[in-house]
Design an enzyme around this catalytic site. Sequence first.
Site, PDB file in Angstrom:
ATOM      1  N   HIS A  27       0.856  -1.190   0.000  1.00 34.35           N
ATOM      2  CA  HIS A  27       0.000   0.000   0.000  1.00 34.35           C
ATOM      3  C   HIS A  27       0.895   1.245   0.000  1.00 34.35           C
ATOM      4  O   HIS A  27       2.117   1.133   0.054  1.00 34.35           O
ATOM      5  CB  HIS A  27      -1.009  -0.030   1.143  1.00 34.35           C
ATOM      6  CG  HIS A  27      -0.445  -0.103   2.538  1.00 34.35           C
ATOM      7  ND1 HIS A  27       0.447   0.820   3.032  1.00 34.35           N
ATOM      8  CD2 HIS A  27      -0.654  -0.985   3.549  1.00 34.35           C
ATOM      9  CE1 HIS A  27       0.746   0.522   4.274  1.00 34.35           C
ATOM     10  NE2 HIS A  27       0.101  -0.600   4.611  1.00 34.35           N
ATOM     11  N   HIS A  30       3.841   1.496   2.415  1.00 35.85           N
ATOM     12  CA  HIS A  30       5.061   0.758   2.064  1.00 35.85           C
ATOM     13  C   HIS A  30       5.861   1.498   0.991  1.00 35.85           C
ATOM     14  O   HIS A  30       7.086   1.412   0.937  1.00 35.85           O
ATOM     15  CB  HIS A  30       4.725  -0.644   1.530  1.00 35.85           C
ATOM     16  CG  HIS A  30       3.939  -1.484   2.486  1.00 35.85           C
ATOM     17  ND1 HIS A  30       2.701  -1.975   2.193  1.00 35.85           N
ATOM     18  CD2 HIS A  30       4.219  -1.916   3.749  1.00 35.85           C
ATOM     19  CE1 HIS A  30       2.238  -2.685   3.211  1.00 35.85           C
ATOM     20  NE2 HIS A  30       3.144  -2.665   4.169  1.00 35.85           N
ATOM     21  N   CYS A 137       3.060 -12.368  19.671  1.00 35.18           N
ATOM     22  CA  CYS A 137       2.085 -12.001  18.627  1.00 35.18           C
ATOM     23  C   CYS A 137       2.677 -12.381  17.287  1.00 35.18           C
ATOM     24  O   CYS A 137       3.698 -11.828  16.885  1.00 35.18           O
ATOM     25  CB  CYS A 137       1.779 -10.506  18.658  1.00 35.18           C
ATOM     26  SG  CYS A 137       0.773 -10.002  17.227  1.00 35.18           S
ATOM     27  N   CYS A 140       2.938  -9.574  14.675  1.00 32.44           N
ATOM     28  CA  CYS A 140       4.129  -8.725  14.801  1.00 32.44           C
ATOM     29  C   CYS A 140       5.391  -9.561  14.673  1.00 32.44           C
ATOM     30  O   CYS A 140       6.473  -9.029  14.531  1.00 32.44           O
ATOM     31  CB  CYS A 140       4.233  -8.067  16.166  1.00 32.44           C
ATOM     32  SG  CYS A 140       2.934  -6.962  16.624  1.00 32.44           S
ATOM     33  N   CYS A 154      -2.434  -7.756  21.942  1.00 31.35           N
ATOM     34  CA  CYS A 154      -1.240  -7.161  21.322  1.00 31.35           C
ATOM     35  C   CYS A 154      -1.439  -5.650  21.201  1.00 31.35           C
ATOM     36  O   CYS A 154      -2.478  -5.212  20.705  1.00 31.35           O
ATOM     37  CB  CYS A 154      -1.024  -7.776  19.940  1.00 31.35           C
ATOM     38  SG  CYS A 154       0.000  -6.746  18.872  1.00 31.35           S
ATOM     39  N   HIS A 157      -1.772  -4.783  17.209  1.00 34.45           N
ATOM     40  CA  HIS A 157      -2.890  -5.328  16.431  1.00 34.45           C
ATOM     41  C   HIS A 157      -4.206  -5.402  17.200  1.00 34.45           C
ATOM     42  O   HIS A 157      -5.249  -5.677  16.610  1.00 34.45           O
ATOM     43  CB  HIS A 157      -2.521  -6.727  15.899  1.00 34.45           C
ATOM     44  CG  HIS A 157      -1.423  -6.688  14.892  1.00 34.45           C
ATOM     45  ND1 HIS A 157      -0.107  -6.874  15.219  1.00 34.45           N
ATOM     46  CD2 HIS A 157      -1.459  -6.429  13.565  1.00 34.45           C
ATOM     47  CE1 HIS A 157       0.628  -6.761  14.128  1.00 34.45           C
ATOM     48  NE2 HIS A 157      -0.160  -6.486  13.117  1.00 34.45           N
ATOM     49  N   LYS A 303      -5.875   5.164  10.231  1.00 31.77           N
ATOM     50  CA  LYS A 303      -4.838   4.150  10.077  1.00 31.77           C
ATOM     51  C   LYS A 303      -5.096   3.372   8.778  1.00 31.77           C
ATOM     52  O   LYS A 303      -6.250   3.098   8.445  1.00 31.77           O
ATOM     53  CB  LYS A 303      -4.970   3.211  11.282  1.00 31.77           C
ATOM     54  CG  LYS A 303      -3.981   2.109  11.370  1.00 31.77           C
ATOM     55  CD  LYS A 303      -4.214   1.376  12.711  1.00 31.77           C
ATOM     56  CE  LYS A 303      -3.291   0.202  12.870  1.00 31.77           C
ATOM     57  NZ  LYS A 303      -3.622  -0.992  12.151  1.00 31.77           N
ATOM     58  N   LYS A 306      -6.808  -3.004   6.199  1.00 31.69           N
ATOM     59  CA  LYS A 306      -7.708  -3.775   5.337  1.00 31.69           C
ATOM     60  C   LYS A 306      -9.127  -3.720   5.889  1.00 31.69           C
ATOM     61  O   LYS A 306     -10.087  -3.593   5.151  1.00 31.69           O
ATOM     62  CB  LYS A 306      -7.244  -5.234   5.286  1.00 31.69           C
ATOM     63  CG  LYS A 306      -6.404  -5.521   4.064  1.00 31.69           C
ATOM     64  CD  LYS A 306      -6.382  -6.997   3.716  1.00 31.69           C
ATOM     65  CE  LYS A 306      -5.461  -7.784   4.636  1.00 31.69           C
ATOM     66  NZ  LYS A 306      -5.107  -9.107   4.189  1.00 31.69           N
TER      67      LYS A 306
HETATM   68  N1  MSP Z   1       9.213  -7.691   7.550  1.00 31.73           N
HETATM   69  C1  MSP Z   1       9.372  -6.638   8.473  1.00 31.73           C
HETATM   70  C2  MSP Z   1      10.636  -5.858   8.199  1.00 31.73           C
HETATM   71  C3  MSP Z   1      11.892  -6.663   8.216  1.00 31.73           C
HETATM   72  S1  MSP Z   1      13.282  -5.703   7.799  1.00 31.73           S
HETATM   73  C4  MSP Z   1      14.564  -6.653   8.198  1.00 31.73           C
HETATM   74  C5  MSP Z   1       8.167  -5.696   8.404  1.00 31.73           C
HETATM   75  N2  MSP Z   1       7.472  -5.748   7.286  1.00 31.73           N
HETATM   76  S2  MSP Z   1       6.133  -4.889   6.984  1.00 31.73           S
HETATM   77  O1  MSP Z   1       5.739  -5.267   5.668  1.00 31.73           O
HETATM   78  O2  MSP Z   1       5.184  -5.085   8.028  1.00 31.73           O
HETATM   79  O3  MSP Z   1       6.526  -3.393   7.056  1.00 31.73           O
HETATM   80  C6  MSP Z   1       7.531  -2.899   6.243  1.00 31.73           C
HETATM   81  C7  MSP Z   1       7.700  -1.414   6.401  1.00 31.73           C
HETATM   82  O4  MSP Z   1       6.534  -0.717   6.005  1.00 31.73           O
HETATM   83  C8  MSP Z   1       7.997  -0.979   7.832  1.00 31.73           C
HETATM   84  O5  MSP Z   1       9.078  -0.061   7.798  1.00 31.73           O
HETATM   85  C9  MSP Z   1       6.750  -0.275   8.251  1.00 31.73           C
HETATM   86  O6  MSP Z   1       7.046   0.724   9.163  1.00 31.73           O
HETATM   87  C10 MSP Z   1       6.304   0.314   6.922  1.00 31.73           C
HETATM   88  N3  MSP Z   1       4.911   0.698   6.934  1.00 31.73           N
HETATM   89  C11 MSP Z   1       3.819  -0.103   7.089  1.00 31.73           C
HETATM   90  N4  MSP Z   1       2.716   0.686   7.138  1.00 31.73           N
HETATM   91  C12 MSP Z   1       3.061   1.994   7.004  1.00 31.73           C
HETATM   92  C13 MSP Z   1       2.385   3.210   6.968  1.00 31.73           C
HETATM   93  N5  MSP Z   1       1.076   3.290   7.093  1.00 31.73           N
HETATM   94  N6  MSP Z   1       3.119   4.344   6.796  1.00 31.73           N
HETATM   95  C14 MSP Z   1       4.491   4.312   6.651  1.00 31.73           C
HETATM   96  N7  MSP Z   1       5.164   3.184   6.694  1.00 31.73           N
HETATM   97  C15 MSP Z   1       4.468   2.008   6.882  1.00 31.73           C
HETATM   98  O7  MSP Z   1       7.944  -4.954   9.343  1.00 31.73           O
END
Ligand code: MSP
Length: 489
Positions: A27, A30, A137, A140, A154, A157, A303, A306
Amino acid sequence: MTTPAIPNTPSKFFVTTPIYYINDRPHVGHAYSTIAADVLARYWRQKLGDENVLFSTGTDENSKKTIEAAREANQDVTAYTEEMAAVWQKTWDSLGISYDDFIRTSEPRHTTAVQDLVTKIHQAGDISKGVYEGPYCFRCEAFYKDDELVEGLCPIHKKEVELVKEDNYFFDLPKYSQQLLKLIQSGEFEIQPESRRNEVLSFIEQGLEKISISRANQDIGIELPFDSSQKTYVWVEALINYLTVAGYPADSYTDWWANVTHIVGKDIIKFHCIIWPAMLLSAGLGLPKRVFVNGFFTIDGEKISKSIGNVIDPVTLVAEYGNDALRYYILREIPFGSDGNFSTDRFAELYETELGNNLGNLVQRVAVMLTKYAGGQLTDYDKPPVPDVSKHIENFEFSQAWQALQKFFDSLNARLEQEQPWKVAKENPLKAAQILSEVAGALLAVEPVLRPLIPESAAKIRATFADGQVDSSIGVLFPRIGPRIEKEA
Ligand code: MSP
């Protein structure tokens, strides 16, 4: 022999994004760290040459979340994993992300790196057997203490946690507290922004505990090198992806390891700023140069989730507006490091005003007028000064970089309004050609500065005025608002 690094002018640059979990689709949140990393990679490639920059992203696959998601999708785990890893990679491809390496933690090269590093930590005497008992969790992939739970759930979540009791191996994290504190305080291991650095320092000062680094009875994951009945804890293993990309355990990994920048979200700083450097210290490896922590996006104030149903797919957005529009919005609107709101109305507004009018229409007007009044030829012009935003980019101040650049476009637009070349052309075509060539020259001069930020538009500017000859077939930069050249028509 490598050339010794001159302070502030590294010879190589390695930038990483977190590797993303595949239980979900990408999304805009990311896309945030991935786009920021892409800007840095492109910026440093211009400075150091392509071969001296490494930019990695990828997928974190060996998680229980993967098994759960495959089950929910009624798919076999391997098939699900393949499909989702491809979804992530294709997303970054369609956003024009210039990653050099897409690492998947299911790859054999990663198993090699993990087992090597974990062996080093084991040999250092920092791993001991114990019993893990407490809440976990799996969403997480993190252990919690009882007092960290919120009403037994958690804290992230707000869902139930598992109570786990099993034999695990533990890593002696507290052993590295003092060393870590010193490295962070001296700035040798840099954490930005300052507020995040302070958060990490106070967390260490409150006292660290040994952490479990393995899981018994788990189907997915990488075996511990010294006990094949246990899998490496997924976070410990995922962090090592950065070394895998650098080529570890081959000695040449140090070429990249000398200057690593990790970009991570604020939810994963303890892993990157405490556990990861401690693991590296234990194994006798160097630390990353810095961790830059980005804030979180909400969507229209909520936030991203989904269940709320407000997930914005970046691929849909760029299909409509183009890659540069998303890059612009993300980096211009919210100071990197702060939390921010993603508003679709504001996105459309900035597209129209700052990108479409201020930049796109400027390029278009100048190209059209040069064609009309100067036969499409630029006359000689003095190279104008352009804003230097390099320090802003190097320090993740993308929003400030854009402010400086927008001021520059303002000044070029103001010049056209004041000097009105379309009127001058009637009396003095040479003078009109001169004014227009100078503005086109300014756009050509600022184009390399724009390349890392909005690469596709920069390429169009370059092509429009290439070799001092206007190419009007290139078309407008931001077509959704169309050309606006009323005044000169
Ligand atoms: N797999 C772990 C990271 C391992 S790195 C060795 C993870 N993955 S994640 O897919 O959940 O998240 C990846 C990144 O996306 C994280 O840096 C997280 O902070 C970021 N974000 C997820 N949602 C976000 C927002 N709504 N806004 C900004 N960044 C976001 O954690």
